[in-house]
Design a protein around this motif. Sequence first.
Motif, short mmCIF file in Angstrom:
data_model
loop_
_atom_site.label_atom_id
_atom_site.label_comp_id
_atom_site.label_asym_id
_atom_site.label_seq_id
_atom_site.Cartn_x
_atom_site.Cartn_y
_atom_site.Cartn_z
N GLU A 71 0.97 -1.01 0.08
CA GLU A 71 0.02 0.01 0.03
C GLU A 71 0.83 1.18 0.08
OE1 GLU A 71 -2.43 -0.04 3.48
OE2 GLU A 71 -0.92 0.67 4.82
N VAL A 72 0.31 2.36 -0.38
CA VAL A 72 1.04 3.35 -0.63
C VAL A 72 0.26 4.59 -0.17
CG1 VAL A 72 2.44 2.86 -2.51
CG2 VAL A 72 0.32 3.78 -3.16
N GLU A 73 0.81 5.81 -0.01
CA GLU A 73 0.24 6.74 0.53
C GLU A 73 0.23 7.97 -0.69
OE1 GLU A 73 0.09 9.20 4.85
OE2 GLU A 73 1.96 9.51 3.55
N ILE A 74 -1.10 8.50 -0.87
CA ILE A 74 -1.22 9.43 -2.03
C ILE A 74 -1.77 10.72 -1.37
CG2 ILE A 74 -1.48 7.49 -3.57
CD1 ILE A 74 -4.37 8.36 -3.85
N LYS A 75 -1.80 11.73 -2.11
CA LYS A 75 -2.29 13.18 -2.00
C LYS A 75 -3.71 13.34 -2.54
CE LYS A 75 -0.99 18.00 -1.54
NZ LYS A 75 -0.05 19.07 -1.79
N THR A 76 -4.57 13.67 -1.80
CA THR A 76 -5.91 13.80 -2.24
C THR A 76 -6.32 15.35 -1.69
OG1 THR A 76 -6.90 13.05 -0.36
CG2 THR A 76 -6.60 11.51 -1.98
N PRO A 77 -7.53 15.86 -2.38
CA PRO A 77 -7.94 17.14 -1.98
C PRO A 77 -8.28 17.28 -0.74
CG PRO A 77 -8.99 16.55 -4.28
CD PRO A 77 -8.24 15.28 -3.43
N GLU A 78 -8.59 16.21 -0.03
CA GLU A 78 -8.86 16.13 1.50
C GLU A 78 -7.63 16.07 2.41
OE1 GLU A 78 -10.57 14.24 -0.89
OE2 GLU A 78 -12.22 15.72 -0.93
N GLY A 79 -6.62 15.61 1.64
CA GLY A 79 -5.17 15.21 2.67
C GLY A 79 -4.44 14.25 1.83
N PHE A 80 -3.93 13.53 2.93
CA PHE A 80 -3.20 12.19 2.45
C PHE A 80 -4.14 10.98 2.77
CE2 PHE A 80 0.31 15.32 2.78
CZ PHE A 80 0.73 14.99 1.51
N ASP A 81 -4.19 10.06 2.04
CA ASP A 81 -4.92 8.64 2.19
C ASP A 81 -3.95 7.58 1.75
OD1 ASP A 81 -6.89 7.19 2.71
OD2 ASP A 81 -8.34 7.73 1.15
N LYS A 82 -4.42 6.23 2.18
CA LYS A 82 -3.57 5.23 1.84
C LYS A 82 -4.36 4.54 0.45
CE LYS A 82 -1.02 4.44 5.97
NZ LYS A 82 -0.73 3.65 7.07
#
Length: 428
Positions: free
Chosen positions: A72-83
């Motif tokens: 699993e990786v961490e990505i940046k979304t408009p709401e913040g960071f998500d896995k």
Amino acid sequence: MKTAKAEKIKQTLKETKERRENQVCRVYQLKLQNLSKKDIEKLDRLFLEAKWLRNFVVADIENRIKDYKYKEVEIKTPEGFDKREIKLLSSQMKQEIIDQIKDDLKSLKKSKEKGNKVGKLKFKSEVRTIPLKQYGVTYKISGDRNRVKVQGIKKKFRVLGLHQIPENAEITKGYLIKKPSGYYLHIVCYLPKEEVEREIREKQIQQPVGIDLGIKHQLTLSTGEKLSWYIPETKRLKRLQKILSRKQKGSRNYQKVKKEIGKEWEYIYNKRQDALNKAISCLKRFSLIAVQDDSIEGWKKGLFGKQIQNTGIGGVTARLRSLATLISVFFVDRYEPTTQTCSFCGYRQEISLSERVFKCEGCGIEIDRDVNSAREILKVAIELLLWMLRIIENGGEGKLLKILPVDGGEVTPVERGISLVEAGSPSL
């Protein structure tokens, strides 16, 4: 146990390297056919995971580039960071993506050593290529049913174009490519060099040719032939670009129009490549090709940017360089005054760009300036070839290798070069 395995791998790599010296690399393109909605969703997910993994590693290269077993990786979304979970990417695919990042870092380092300004690796908004490292593991081909199995996806995909691959081809790695027109599999194969050379020689005529690159006529040959093509942007592309400018950026309609623009650009690119392939096929029939190493990039930055872009003439020299291992290709120095020199008597005079006919003040001959330049390029190349053969005959191979440019092509064996000159030297 580990030592024995390492020795076995080392020996295999050595044998492969020796085998590659007598082989020619070819890449064949296969198109994935009859894709259902679920198939497209899976393939889109595969490319999306490749983007997530690459951007995740680039975000912290020093710490994350050492490992590839990310589930699993961490990505940046408009709401913040998500896995996000990596479901479809296999371990070999992950390893190849990280190896690509390492190669990018090496390229940046080399560019910096040359004195160029370089920055950091940037994040990608889209990944369009997934390397498939090992044939038989990362992907498999079922030739009898025209099917391809990609690791991580259970279904076998039907492909178009398997008939292109010869039976004696050694299939190696592949690349899964995402294009606006669909999904493709590029397969890297190695063919016996002798057979490829024999096929080329059977179609060749024992005649050398000089090539003058130009704007009005892209290729002018010393034989008097002129090859021209011009593929501009289509009206449909301009119309779609206007429609895109009126759409809200990021909306669904914006993405739809952008996809159509991508398809149109691919169509234009394919037409330009087709014209280039036909031109190269025409040139391959000659036993010796001489071309001046002009600065096409300089032409593009000058007054002829649009013409260079719409013809793709810069690809001619690049393709000839790749052919230099199979046929005799010589590059004449770009500063050689071939346009100003008479190809008949050698008299040199000034000639403006507007003068399309070369009128020699020495011998009085009148000839098309581009044909004269092509003949002079061939004359200089043959003189250079004869000079090199004389050095080799006198035992100066070491001196010659130091003088020769890196992209000068093969100059051995000597007998081949001598036969070319004897059979095809024109009376210039």
